[in-house]
Scaffold this motif. Sequence first.
Motif, PDB file in Angstrom:
ATOM      1  N   UNK A 103      35.087  43.925  37.182  1.00 16.17           N
ATOM      2  CA  UNK A 103      35.594  43.190  36.252  1.00 16.17           C
ATOM      3  C   UNK A 103      36.525  42.969  36.461  1.00 16.17           C
ATOM      4  N   UNK A 104      37.613  42.875  37.391  1.00 17.88           N
ATOM      5  CA  UNK A 104      39.109  42.473  37.708  1.00 17.88           C
ATOM      6  C   UNK A 104      38.398  40.718  37.711  1.00 17.88           C
ATOM      7  N   UNK A 105      37.144  40.351  38.974  1.00 16.26           N
ATOM      8  CA  UNK A 105      36.596  39.879  39.585  1.00 16.26           C
ATOM      9  C   UNK A 105      36.638  38.446  37.608  1.00 16.26           C
ATOM     10  N   UNK A 106      35.337  38.653  37.205  1.00 19.94           N
ATOM     11  CA  UNK A 106      34.781  38.512  35.980  1.00 19.94           C
ATOM     12  C   UNK A 106      36.706  38.251  35.292  1.00 19.94           C
ATOM     13  N   UNK A 107      37.533  38.856  34.949  1.00 14.13           N
ATOM     14  CA  UNK A 107      38.744  38.222  34.127  1.00 14.13           C
ATOM     15  C   UNK A 107      39.719  37.508  35.089  1.00 14.13           C
ATOM     16  N   UNK A 108      39.064  37.222  36.612  1.00 16.33           N
ATOM     17  CA  UNK A 108      39.867  36.198  36.812  1.00 16.33           C
ATOM     18  C   UNK A 108      39.334  34.581  37.261  1.00 16.33           C
ATOM     19  N   UNK A 109      38.149  34.515  36.916  1.00 14.27           N
ATOM     20  CA  UNK A 109      37.416  33.914  36.662  1.00 14.27           C
ATOM     21  C   UNK A 109      37.677  33.175  35.215  1.00 14.27           C
TER      22      UNK A 109
END
Length: 159
Positions: A103-109
Motif C-alpha cells: 500500500x505504501x508503494x502504491x501511495x508513493x507512485x
Amino acid sequence: MAGIRCAIARTSRSDSTSSSKRTVTRAATSPSSLPALRSQRLLDQVRERVRYLHYSLRTEQAYVHWVRAFVRFHGCARHPREMGAAEVEAFLVWLAAERKVAVSTHQQALSALLFLYAKVLAMDVPWMQHIGRPRRKQRLPVVLSAPEVARLLALLPGE
C-alpha cells in the motif's frame, strides 16, 4: 507534504521579555506561482521542479522512478500531458494487481503522478480525486482462549 513549504518567522511577545516565539506558516505552492521550467526532457523537468521545491534527494529519485515507470508502462508512445485518468488508473491497477506492491508503494507512485501532473505539467487534475486508493488491511490481534493456552503450555517442555 508534497508542494508545501515551511517558512519560520520570528515574532516577539507582546510584553517586553527577551524570549521569542517561532511560528510555522505553510503556503501551498500553486502551479501559477512556480517559475517556468528550463529543461526540455520530462524527467529533467521533474528533477528541476523537485529541486526548486527543496524536496529531499530520495524523494527526487523515487518520483523520477515512478514517472519513468508510468511512461514505460504505456509504451513511451505518448507524453503524459496527452494521457488522462484512464491511463493513470490503469497503471495504478497494474501496480496493485500484477506487481502486488504494498500500500505504501502504491501511495508513493500515486504521489509521484500527482506531483507530475500538478507541479511539473501544471495541469488541473480533478479526476485524480476519483482514482481508487488502496487501504491498509486492519490487523486484528490474535487472542487465544483459555483452553488453547492450556494446550499450548502442556506442549512446552519443562516442569
